[in-house]
Motif scaffolding. Structure first.
Motif, PDB file in Angstrom:
ATOM      1  N   ASN A 193     -12.971  25.450 -42.754  1.00 32.32           N
ATOM      2  CA  ASN A 193     -12.225  26.385 -43.597  1.00 32.32           C
ATOM      3  C   ASN A 193     -10.942  26.902 -42.930  1.00 32.32           C
ATOM      4  O   ASN A 193     -10.647  28.093 -42.935  1.00 32.32           O
ATOM      5  CB  ASN A 193     -13.113  27.567 -43.999  1.00 32.32           C
ATOM      6  CG  ASN A 193     -14.303  27.115 -44.825  1.00 32.32           C
ATOM      7  OD1 ASN A 193     -14.209  26.163 -45.611  1.00 32.32           O
ATOM      8  ND2 ASN A 193     -15.436  27.785 -44.645  1.00 32.32           N
ATOM      9  N   VAL A 194     -10.201  25.960 -42.348  1.00 32.51           N
ATOM     10  CA  VAL A 194      -8.921  26.312 -41.712  1.00 32.51           C
ATOM     11  C   VAL A 194      -7.822  26.300 -42.772  1.00 32.51           C
ATOM     12  O   VAL A 194      -7.656  25.312 -43.494  1.00 32.51           O
ATOM     13  CB  VAL A 194      -8.575  25.314 -40.587  1.00 32.51           C
ATOM     14  CG1 VAL A 194      -7.203  25.644 -39.984  1.00 32.51           C
ATOM     15  CG2 VAL A 194      -9.653  25.328 -39.509  1.00 32.51           C
ATOM     16  N   SER A 195      -7.077  27.381 -42.863  1.00 33.75           N
ATOM     17  CA  SER A 195      -5.989  27.478 -43.843  1.00 33.75           C
ATOM     18  C   SER A 195      -4.747  28.086 -43.199  1.00 33.75           C
ATOM     19  O   SER A 195      -4.816  29.169 -42.621  1.00 33.75           O
ATOM     20  CB  SER A 195      -6.414  28.341 -45.034  1.00 33.75           C
ATOM     21  OG  SER A 195      -7.523  27.797 -45.709  1.00 33.75           O
ATOM     22  N   PHE A 196      -3.643  27.383 -43.272  1.00 32.76           N
ATOM     23  CA  PHE A 196      -2.344  27.927 -42.861  1.00 32.76           C
ATOM     24  C   PHE A 196      -1.251  26.962 -43.306  1.00 32.76           C
ATOM     25  O   PHE A 196      -1.511  25.809 -43.665  1.00 32.76           O
ATOM     26  CB  PHE A 196      -2.266  28.184 -41.347  1.00 32.76           C
ATOM     27  CG  PHE A 196      -2.234  26.949 -40.480  1.00 32.76           C
ATOM     28  CD1 PHE A 196      -1.027  26.395 -40.062  1.00 32.76           C
ATOM     29  CD2 PHE A 196      -3.416  26.349 -40.052  1.00 32.76           C
ATOM     30  CE1 PHE A 196      -0.995  25.268 -39.237  1.00 32.76           C
ATOM     31  CE2 PHE A 196      -3.399  25.231 -39.230  1.00 32.76           C
ATOM     32  CZ  PHE A 196      -2.179  24.683 -38.828  1.00 32.76           C
ATOM     33  N   SER A 197      -0.011  27.445 -43.290  1.00 32.64           N
ATOM     34  CA  SER A 197       1.127  26.588 -43.635  1.00 32.64           C
ATOM     35  C   SER A 197       2.180  26.708 -42.544  1.00 32.64           C
ATOM     36  O   SER A 197       2.227  27.696 -41.805  1.00 32.64           O
ATOM     37  CB  SER A 197       1.721  26.993 -44.977  1.00 32.64           C
ATOM     38  OG  SER A 197       2.226  28.310 -44.915  1.00 32.64           O
ATOM     39  N   ILE A 198       3.017  25.666 -42.445  1.00 39.75           N
ATOM     40  CA  ILE A 198       4.148  25.681 -41.515  1.00 39.75           C
ATOM     41  C   ILE A 198       5.419  25.639 -42.345  1.00 39.75           C
ATOM     42  O   ILE A 198       5.640  24.710 -43.120  1.00 39.75           O
ATOM     43  CB  ILE A 198       4.109  24.478 -40.546  1.00 39.75           C
ATOM     44  CG1 ILE A 198       2.787  24.419 -39.785  1.00 39.75           C
ATOM     45  CG2 ILE A 198       5.283  24.557 -39.572  1.00 39.75           C
ATOM     46  CD1 ILE A 198       2.612  23.179 -38.917  1.00 39.75           C
ATOM     47  N   GLU A 199       6.254  26.671 -42.176  1.00 38.04           N
ATOM     48  CA  GLU A 199       7.514  26.743 -42.906  1.00 38.04           C
ATOM     49  C   GLU A 199       8.679  26.667 -41.933  1.00 38.04           C
ATOM     50  O   GLU A 199       8.515  26.874 -40.726  1.00 38.04           O
ATOM     51  CB  GLU A 199       7.568  28.032 -43.732  1.00 38.04           C
ATOM     52  CG  GLU A 199       6.473  28.115 -44.786  1.00 38.04           C
ATOM     53  CD  GLU A 199       6.538  29.379 -45.628  1.00 38.04           C
ATOM     54  OE1 GLU A 199       7.392  30.251 -45.306  1.00 38.04           O
ATOM     55  OE2 GLU A 199       5.757  29.500 -46.593  1.00 38.04           O
ATOM     56  N   ASN A 200       9.854  26.351 -42.465  1.00 38.14           N
ATOM     57  CA  ASN A 200      11.056  26.256 -41.626  1.00 38.14           C
ATOM     58  C   ASN A 200      11.235  27.514 -40.774  1.00 38.14           C
ATOM     59  O   ASN A 200      11.171  28.635 -41.287  1.00 38.14           O
ATOM     60  CB  ASN A 200      12.301  26.058 -42.501  1.00 38.14           C
ATOM     61  CG  ASN A 200      12.565  24.586 -42.780  1.00 38.14           C
ATOM     62  OD1 ASN A 200      12.546  23.764 -41.874  1.00 38.14           O
ATOM     63  ND2 ASN A 200      12.802  24.258 -44.041  1.00 38.14           N
ATOM     64  N   GLY A 201      11.430  27.314 -39.461  1.00 36.33           N
ATOM     65  CA  GLY A 201      11.665  28.431 -38.549  1.00 36.33           C
ATOM     66  C   GLY A 201      10.416  29.029 -37.940  1.00 36.33           C
ATOM     67  O   GLY A 201      10.510  29.880 -37.049  1.00 36.33           O
ATOM     68  N   ASP A 202       9.234  28.603 -38.396  1.00 38.03           N
ATOM     69  CA  ASP A 202       7.986  29.118 -37.823  1.00 38.03           C
ATOM     70  C   ASP A 202       7.798  28.602 -36.390  1.00 38.03           C
ATOM     71  O   ASP A 202       8.057  27.433 -36.091  1.00 38.03           O
ATOM     72  CB  ASP A 202       6.775  28.671 -38.652  1.00 38.03           C
ATOM     73  CG  ASP A 202       6.591  29.483 -39.924  1.00 38.03           C
ATOM     74  OD1 ASP A 202       7.207  30.565 -40.018  1.00 38.03           O
ATOM     75  OD2 ASP A 202       5.838  29.042 -40.808  1.00 38.03           O
ATOM     76  N   ARG A 203       7.323  29.496 -35.529  1.00 43.52           N
ATOM     77  CA  ARG A 203       6.868  29.089 -34.192  1.00 43.52           C
ATOM     78  C   ARG A 203       5.409  29.546 -34.100  1.00 43.52           C
ATOM     79  O   ARG A 203       5.126  30.706 -33.802  1.00 43.52           O
ATOM     80  CB  ARG A 203       7.728  29.730 -33.099  1.00 43.52           C
ATOM     81  CG  ARG A 203       9.188  29.326 -33.160  1.00 43.52           C
ATOM     82  CD  ARG A 203       9.976  29.717 -31.920  1.00 43.52           C
ATOM     83  NE  ARG A 203       9.981  31.138 -31.665  1.00 43.52           N
ATOM     84  CZ  ARG A 203      10.859  31.997 -32.188  1.00 43.52           C
ATOM     85  NH1 ARG A 203      11.780  31.552 -33.038  1.00 43.52           N
ATOM     86  NH2 ARG A 203      10.818  33.274 -31.891  1.00 43.52           N
ATOM     87  N   ILE A 204       4.502  28.613 -34.394  1.00 46.54           N
ATOM     88  CA  ILE A 204       3.089  28.963 -34.582  1.00 46.54           C
ATOM     89  C   ILE A 204       2.265  28.593 -33.353  1.00 46.54           C
ATOM     90  O   ILE A 204       2.274  27.442 -32.900  1.00 46.54           O
ATOM     91  CB  ILE A 204       2.512  28.266 -35.825  1.00 46.54           C
ATOM     92  CG1 ILE A 204       3.268  28.706 -37.071  1.00 46.54           C
ATOM     93  CG2 ILE A 204       1.024  28.571 -35.978  1.00 46.54           C
ATOM     94  CD1 ILE A 204       2.822  28.025 -38.355  1.00 46.54           C
TER      95      ILE A 204
END
Length: 492
Positions: free
Chosen positions: A327-338
């Motif tokens: 149940n892993v949920s996340f998104s990567i958007e422009n400029g993100d440093r995750i």
């Protein structure tokens, strides 16, 4: 309490023209908790091996203690953990072992499991606990944090802080601050031993560097002024000397004694100025020897056509019957440093491989942007071999740019001709990071990029990411790095 005394130590590897150490002398106390600091390739592991008597050297190393190296090599990892402990230290006392286990939050049940079934972090903690049971034992602990998650690092730092008598090689700033009371630093020009933790040592170094840079600028200005004035005095002396034999318009001959005395006085003044200039040059030459150069790095990332690059919703990954994350949920958007965080074995690397396009059994919704180009840095460096020119060709990157980046990461030109197999662990990791910085990509994914990399280079990489703000997903257990860099944290 006893001392380890190093006197006029000189060492070079067979076939090498460059000395790793040259006429090095210092003393350390066997009760001290020493953090061993220095840039990659400066000889930290080499020095530990010299203490262990593994190489021939010139000079003397005198001591009355027994050195033990960590990590201890386990010959047969199919043995139960208890059997491995008996192999490492046959005289161990069971209740004392359990006392050490409790300090490191190790469950007693691991003793009755095959050693290879333990996670890397568990293996690290078990071996540390065992080695600290030995009496009259001075531990040489070489980069123990590379297989530890954040919680593991906190525990081991607290554990080491309760002990005494070790040299610890680590590049994790917060970890060092949590467990050392002295710093042993391999600088560019010398080795120094100072009291304090990493932060106090680094603050003092920055103050000293600023002082020397200011003094160097003043000396340069002074030398230039003295050179100019000395030349003027010398020229005036020669000019005056010539008038001794001249005739004035009045027809009266000049007083040669007076003119000669004046010329000699001017020449003497010129020589005094030259002596002052030479002294200033000599003083200037003593400066800046330990200033670490860390030129700014650059990253040129491609602009992605959409705001969202990656989207995961309720993703679970399994290997056979073993579910590593769910149940892993996340998104990567422009400029993100995750920063992707979690315990060892929580599925961080599996999530990364899934995003990079590897065929991994999973459920849930995984959406990767159309045409997304990813630059990936793996944990593993064991596959690296050959020379740097060949590596650049194989990976289709600009060789000149690749080597320029490595020069900024403290590679010498001599390093370019060596086989990558012979590089230190940190230098191998820098090869992968330099490759990634050469690649044109929309998204950079780095899996534990800082393993083995020295502190100065870590700060260089931090400055790069803060200045250029690329879109990046990374796994890293260096808490200072994560705090400084991450705009988002994803916990597994």
């Amino acid at each position: 309490m006893s001392q380890i005394a190093i006197f006029n130590l000189t060492f070079a590897y067979e076939g090498s023209y460059d000395n790793i150490f040259e006429n090095v002398s210092f003393q350390i106390d066997t009760d001290w908790k020493l953090g061993f600091i220095g840039r990659n390739g400066r000889g930290k592991t080499t020095f530990l091996n010299l203490l262990l008597g593994r190489y021939d050297y010139q000079g003397t190393i005198s001591h009355s203690t027994h050195f033990t190296y960590f990590p201890f090599v386990v010959e047969d990892d199919t043995l139960y953990t208890l059997s491995v402990i008996e192999e490492v230290y046959p005289e161990y006392v069971y209740w004392k072992l359990l006392r050490e286990f409790s300090l490191l939050e190790i469950d007693e049940s691991v003793l009755y499991r095959p050693f290879k079934t333990l996670s890397n972090g568990e293996q690290t903690k078990v071996l540390l606990a065992t080695l600290f049971l030995k009496e009259n034992n001075f531990l040489l602990i070489d980069e123990p944090t590379n297989h530890l998650d954040m919680r593991g690092r906190e525990l081991v730092a607290k554990y080491l802080n309760s002990k005494k008598g070790f040299i610890l090689v680590s590049h994790d700033r917060n970890f060092l601050d949590g467990c050392i009371d002295h710093v042993l630093a391999i600088n560019k020009a010398n080795i120094e031993v100072v009291q304090g933790n990493f932060s106090s040592w680094f603050a003092n170094k920055e103050r000293q560097d600023r002082f020397e840079l200011t003094k160097n600028r003043k000396f340069k200005s002074e030398i230039k002024r003295l050179e100019k004035t000395a030349k003027e005095k010398q020229a005036w002396s020669h000019k005056i000397e010539k008038t001794k034999y001249a005739t004035k318009n009045s027809g009266i001959k000049p007083d040669r004694g007076y003119v000669g005395h004046k010329a000699a006085k001017m020449m003497k003044r010129s020589k005094v100025l030259e002596t002052r200039r030479q002294k200033a040059v000599q003083e200037k030459s003593k400066l800046l020897k330990n200033i670490e150069t860390a030129e700014n790095l650059k990253i040129s990332q491609l602009k992605f056509h959409a705001r969202q690059l990656v989207y995961l919703r309720n993703v679970s990954i399994s290997y056979g019957e073993n579910t590593v994350c769910q149940n892993v949920s996340f998104s990567i958007e422009n400029g993100d440093r995750i920063a992707l965080q979690g315990k060892n074995g929580s599925g961080k690397s599996s999530i990364i491989k899934l995003i990079c396009g590897e065929k991994i059994s999973c459920s849930g919704d995984v959406q990767i942007g159309s045409g997304l180009i990813i630059s990936y840095v793996s944990q593993d460096t064991s596959f690296l071999s050959g020379n740097l020119s060949g590596f650049a060709r194989e990976n289709d990157i600009d060789e000149s740019l690749f080597k320029a980046i490595l020069r900024k990461l403290d590679f010498s030109r001599e390093q370019f001709d060596k086989d990558i197999c012979d590089f230190s662990g940190g230098q191998k990791k820098k090869v992968l990071i330099a490759k990634s910085l050469c690649e044109k990509a929309h998204l950079h994914i780095w899996d534990e990029p800082l393993n083995f990399i020295d502190v100065i280079s870590r700060m260089q990489i931090e400055e790069l990411l803060l200045e250029f703000k690329p879109t990046i997903l990374f796994v890293e257990h260096d808490s200072a790095f994560c705090e400084n860099i991450a705009t988002k944290m994803v916990w597994l």
